[in-house]
Motif scaffolding. Structure first.
Motif, PDB file in Angstrom:
ATOM      1  N   PHE A  63       0.842  -1.183   0.000  1.00 31.78           N
ATOM      2  CA  PHE A  63       0.000   0.000   0.000  1.00 31.78           C
ATOM      3  C   PHE A  63       0.878   1.234   0.000  1.00 31.78           C
ATOM      4  CE2 PHE A  63      -2.282  -3.415   2.077  1.00 31.78           C
ATOM      5  CZ  PHE A  63      -3.497  -3.390   1.413  1.00 31.78           C
ATOM      6  N   GLY A  64       0.368   2.329  -0.537  1.00 31.06           N
ATOM      7  CA  GLY A  64       1.129   3.563  -0.561  1.00 31.06           C
ATOM      8  C   GLY A  64       0.221   4.776  -0.498  1.00 31.06           C
ATOM      9  N   GLU A  65       0.823   5.922  -0.360  1.00 33.66           N
ATOM     10  CA  GLU A  65       0.090   7.176  -0.215  1.00 33.66           C
ATOM     11  C   GLU A  65      -0.573   7.679  -1.495  1.00 33.66           C
ATOM     12  OE1 GLU A  65      -0.623   8.828   2.599  1.00 33.66           O
ATOM     13  OE2 GLU A  65       0.275   7.146   3.657  1.00 33.66           O
ATOM     14  N   PRO A  66       0.106   7.660  -2.665  1.00 35.33           N
ATOM     15  CA  PRO A  66      -0.512   8.242  -3.858  1.00 35.33           C
ATOM     16  C   PRO A  66      -1.858   7.578  -4.180  1.00 35.33           C
ATOM     17  CG  PRO A  66       1.790   7.797  -4.246  1.00 35.33           C
ATOM     18  CD  PRO A  66       1.439   7.167  -2.939  1.00 35.33           C
ATOM     19  N   THR A  67      -2.784   8.390  -4.679  1.00 36.30           N
ATOM     20  CA  THR A  67      -4.135   7.867  -4.911  1.00 36.30           C
ATOM     21  C   THR A  67      -4.455   7.638  -6.382  1.00 36.30           C
ATOM     22  OG1 THR A  67      -4.974  10.122  -4.887  1.00 36.30           O
ATOM     23  CG2 THR A  67      -5.070   8.882  -2.805  1.00 36.30           C
ATOM     24  N   THR A  68      -3.687   8.210  -7.305  1.00 33.17           N
ATOM     25  CA  THR A  68      -3.924   7.983  -8.726  1.00 33.17           C
ATOM     26  C   THR A  68      -2.683   7.355  -9.339  1.00 33.17           C
ATOM     27  OG1 THR A  68      -3.088  10.135  -9.409  1.00 33.17           O
ATOM     28  CG2 THR A  68      -5.438  10.005  -8.842  1.00 33.17           C
ATOM     29  N   SER A  69      -2.849   6.712 -10.493  1.00 29.81           N
ATOM     30  CA  SER A  69      -1.703   6.064 -11.129  1.00 29.81           C
ATOM     31  C   SER A  69      -0.674   7.079 -11.602  1.00 29.81           C
ATOM     32  CB  SER A  69      -2.160   5.180 -12.289  1.00 29.81           C
ATOM     33  OG  SER A  69      -2.830   5.962 -13.255  1.00 29.81           O
ATOM     34  N   LYS A  74       4.980   9.221 -10.302  1.00 27.11           N
ATOM     35  CA  LYS A  74       5.937  10.265  -9.933  1.00 27.11           C
ATOM     36  C   LYS A  74       6.926   9.755  -8.884  1.00 27.11           C
ATOM     37  CE  LYS A  74       2.706  14.071 -10.536  1.00 27.11           C
ATOM     38  NZ  LYS A  74       1.926  15.089  -9.813  1.00 27.11           N
ATOM     39  N   TYR A  75       6.454   8.852  -8.011  1.00 27.39           N
ATOM     40  CA  TYR A  75       7.267   8.386  -6.885  1.00 27.39           C
ATOM     41  C   TYR A  75       7.931   7.029  -7.119  1.00 27.39           C
ATOM     42  CZ  TYR A  75       4.704  12.045  -4.449  1.00 27.39           C
ATOM     43  OH  TYR A  75       4.174  13.236  -4.076  1.00 27.39           O
ATOM     44  N   TYR A  76       7.354   6.212  -7.976  1.00 30.12           N
ATOM     45  CA  TYR A  76       7.828   4.839  -8.124  1.00 30.12           C
ATOM     46  C   TYR A  76       8.060   4.514  -9.588  1.00 30.12           C
ATOM     47  CZ  TYR A  76       5.928   4.656  -3.437  1.00 30.12           C
ATOM     48  OH  TYR A  76       5.655   4.915  -2.128  1.00 30.12           O
ATOM     49  N   GLN A  77       9.068   3.686  -9.836  1.00 32.47           N
ATOM     50  CA  GLN A  77       9.337   3.224 -11.190  1.00 32.47           C
ATOM     51  C   GLN A  77       8.362   2.093 -11.484  1.00 32.47           C
ATOM     52  OE1 GLN A  77      13.258   1.682 -11.789  1.00 32.47           O
ATOM     53  NE2 GLN A  77      12.862   1.153 -13.909  1.00 32.47           N
ATOM     54  N   LEU A  78       7.608   2.240 -12.554  1.00 33.82           N
ATOM     55  CA  LEU A  78       6.591   1.248 -12.883  1.00 33.82           C
ATOM     56  C   LEU A  78       7.031   0.425 -14.080  1.00 33.82           C
ATOM     57  CD1 LEU A  78       3.416   3.493 -12.639  1.00 33.82           C
ATOM     58  CD2 LEU A  78       4.385   2.048 -10.884  1.00 33.82           C
ATOM     59  N   SER A  79       6.961  -0.862 -13.949  1.00 31.05           N
ATOM     60  CA  SER A  79       7.165  -1.749 -15.087  1.00 31.05           C
ATOM     61  C   SER A  79       6.456  -3.052 -14.773  1.00 31.05           C
ATOM     62  CB  SER A  79       8.648  -1.994 -15.363  1.00 31.05           C
ATOM     63  OG  SER A  79       9.206  -2.788 -14.359  1.00 31.05           O
TER      64      SER A  79
END
Length: 174
Positions: A63-69, A74-79
């Motif tokens: 779980f994390g703080e950001p609420t939208t993808s 912005k905070y995490y590298q997505l792949s």
């Protein structure tokens, strides 16, 4: 209903010269779990392996703080690289990770979870085509390596796993 608590006490008043190089005083509590399987003998090993992998490789929920993808990216590298199909029930994807942060090369480890003659159905060898394993990604090369992925063993994307095999591949995506 009963409960059991087992304590392991490892104590050495002097160094035992087994690599730790210090006095050992460990009071670790171990909580054993007992599962009873009421299947027939020919199905017991299959269900034991399935339970073993569910317990040892449980999904990780985060779980994390950001609420939208967009905020999340912005905070995490997505792949993501999903599998295009389920693996056979006797094959486990042990690990899949990028060789380094900006590489198109990935290390893939697959293991055959059954032993020879352990199960009439699932103790057989399995052949996989790695090129059709990942959805949305094309593989340009497959190299079988040693377990530590530092020496090449062979080339090719057709993989045959024998019972209890662990195979490591260096795969490169286009």
């Amino acid at each position: 209903v009963s409960t059991q608590s087992t304590g392991i006490h490892r104590r050495c008043l002097q160094d035992d010269f087994k690599g730790v190089e210090e006095i050992l005083n460990d009071n670790t509590t171990v909580t054993p779990y007992v599962y009873i399987n009421f299947e027939t003998r020919d199905k017991a090993s299959y269900y034991r392996h399935q339970l073993e992998y569910l317990k040892n490789f449980a999904p990780l929920i985060a779980f994390g703080e950001p609420t939208t993808s967009s905020e999340w990216s912005k905070y995490y590298q997505l792949s993501t690289v999903g599998l295009s199909r389920d693996l056979p029930r006797n094959i486990h994807l042990l690990s899949f990770k990028a060789l380094n942060e900006n590489s198109s090369k990935h290390i893939l480890r697959l293991t055959h979870i059954f032993e020879l003659n352990e199960d009439a159905t699932f103790s057989k060898s399995v052949t996989l085509d790695l090129t059709s394993l990942f959805s949305g990604r094309s593989i340009s090369s497959c190299v079988e390596t040693t377990l530590s992925a530092n020496s090449q063993i062979g080339k090719g994307c057709q993989v045959t796993l024998e019972p209890k095999d662990i195979k490591t591949f260096l795969i490169e995506f286009v």
